[in-house]
Design a protein around this motif. Structure first.
Motif, mmCIF file in Angstrom:
data_model
loop_
_atom_site.group_PDB
_atom_site.id
_atom_site.type_symbol
_atom_site.label_atom_id
_atom_site.label_comp_id
_atom_site.label_asym_id
_atom_site.label_seq_id
_atom_site.Cartn_x
_atom_site.Cartn_y
_atom_site.Cartn_z
ATOM 1 N N GLU A 60 39.205 42.441 32.961
ATOM 2 C CA GLU A 60 37.992 41.689 34.565
ATOM 3 C C GLU A 60 37.579 40.867 34.171
ATOM 4 O O GLU A 60 36.679 40.946 34.101
ATOM 5 C CB GLU A 60 38.261 42.571 35.533
ATOM 6 C CG GLU A 60 39.359 43.596 35.901
ATOM 7 C CD GLU A 60 40.253 43.138 37.051
ATOM 8 O OE1 GLU A 60 40.160 42.150 37.173
ATOM 9 O OE2 GLU A 60 41.151 44.279 37.345
ATOM 10 N N GLY B 183 36.617 38.404 36.923
ATOM 11 C CA GLY B 183 36.757 38.153 37.886
ATOM 12 C C GLY B 183 35.200 37.358 37.653
ATOM 13 O O GLY B 183 34.202 37.395 37.258
ATOM 14 N N GLN C 273 41.283 32.567 37.719
ATOM 15 C CA GLN C 273 40.258 32.872 38.407
ATOM 16 C C GLN C 273 38.793 32.169 37.509
ATOM 17 O O GLN C 273 38.083 31.979 37.841
ATOM 18 C CB GLN C 273 39.773 35.086 37.531
ATOM 19 C CG GLN C 273 41.086 35.282 38.211
ATOM 20 C CD GLN C 273 39.938 37.116 37.946
ATOM 21 O OE1 GLN C 273 39.180 37.422 38.758
ATOM 22 N NE2 GLN C 273 40.899 38.288 37.540
#
Length: 250
Positions: free
Chosen positions: A96, A98, A146
């Protein structure tokens, strides 16, 4: 391919080289001068991003901000691809990344400029083995959606640069990451991983907005882009190996 803790997966990726490394221990990033990418991508000109562009322009001795913007973009794109593609290739996992959990230090260089405290991976069904299509989708989300899309907008606020240049940079950075990763995999006996790296890269290059940025040779592997990163405009600079101007000269 069995799932591993994400810190272990990122540790395996770091074995490829410093460009594939990201800091993962817990801590207080802001106290050390790091900023989350959410602040880098905010509306208007990000102070951190503007500072990085000015620093690069000064170091390279160029008065053209668009040149520094392009090279900052290519450097960040390469780092983001590296910390996502290597885990996908070596462990069948994508961290991830982010914009609120990945931190960046505008004054540090590789591998000290990225920090991912408490890294995690997207939730999956127990025993699930991701396919190449699954991994491509996860890589698109982790890097393209992202980061590279908002980075494109943020850098364009610092100085206008052709979208063709920036997306050519993103594709070139991806293939540059592949070449190092592929060479490491082949040299260490990870032949299936080497092929997986090529397969995933080819799939990513076939997605918008990377599609039509250049010609990919999966055998070498190599890339010939249809744009230029503008490095030739740096005093003493030259043409990169995949530059469109190199092929025009020929």
């Amino acid at each position: 391919m069995p799932q591993q803790p994400m810190t272990s997966t990122l540790g395996r990726a770091a074995a490829v080289g410093p460009f594939f490394s990201v800091r993962t221990e817990a801590g207080a990033p802001r106290e050390e001068g790091f900023v989350p990418f959410t602040e880098v991508y905010r509306e208007g000109v990000s102070p951190a991003l503007g500072h990085r562009v000015e620093t690069v322009a000064t170091r390279l001795g160029t008065a053209e901000r668009r040149v520094a913007v392009s090279l900052v973009h290519q450097g960040l794109a390469g780092r983001l691809w590296s910390i996502a593609l290597a885990p996908a290739v070596l462990a069948g996992d994508v961290p991830e990344l982010g914009a609120d959990t990945l931190w960046w230090h505008p004054d540090r260089s590789t591998p000290e400029e990225l920090w991912l405290p408490a890294p995690t991976t997207p939730a999956t069904t127990a025993g699930e083995v991701p396919t190449a299509a699954d991994l491509t989708t996860r890589l698109e989300e982790a890097v393209l959606h992202q980061h590279l899309l908002p980075l494109h907008r943020a850098l364009s606020a610092v100085s206008p640069v052709s979208p063709q240049v920036l997306w050519g940079n993103a594709a070139s950075a991806l293939v540059g990451t592949l070449r190092v990763l592929h060479g490491w995999c082949a040299g260490t006996g990870h032949r299936e991983a080497a092929q997986r790296a090529v397969t995933l890269t080819a799939s990513l290059l076939d997605t918008a907005p990377l599609r039509d940025t250049g010609t990919f040779d999966p055998v070498a592997p190599a890339f010939s882009r249809r744009s230029c990163c503008l490095y030739y405009r740096v005093p003493g600079g030259g043409l990169c190996g995949d530059c469109v101007l190199r092929h025009t000269e020929r």
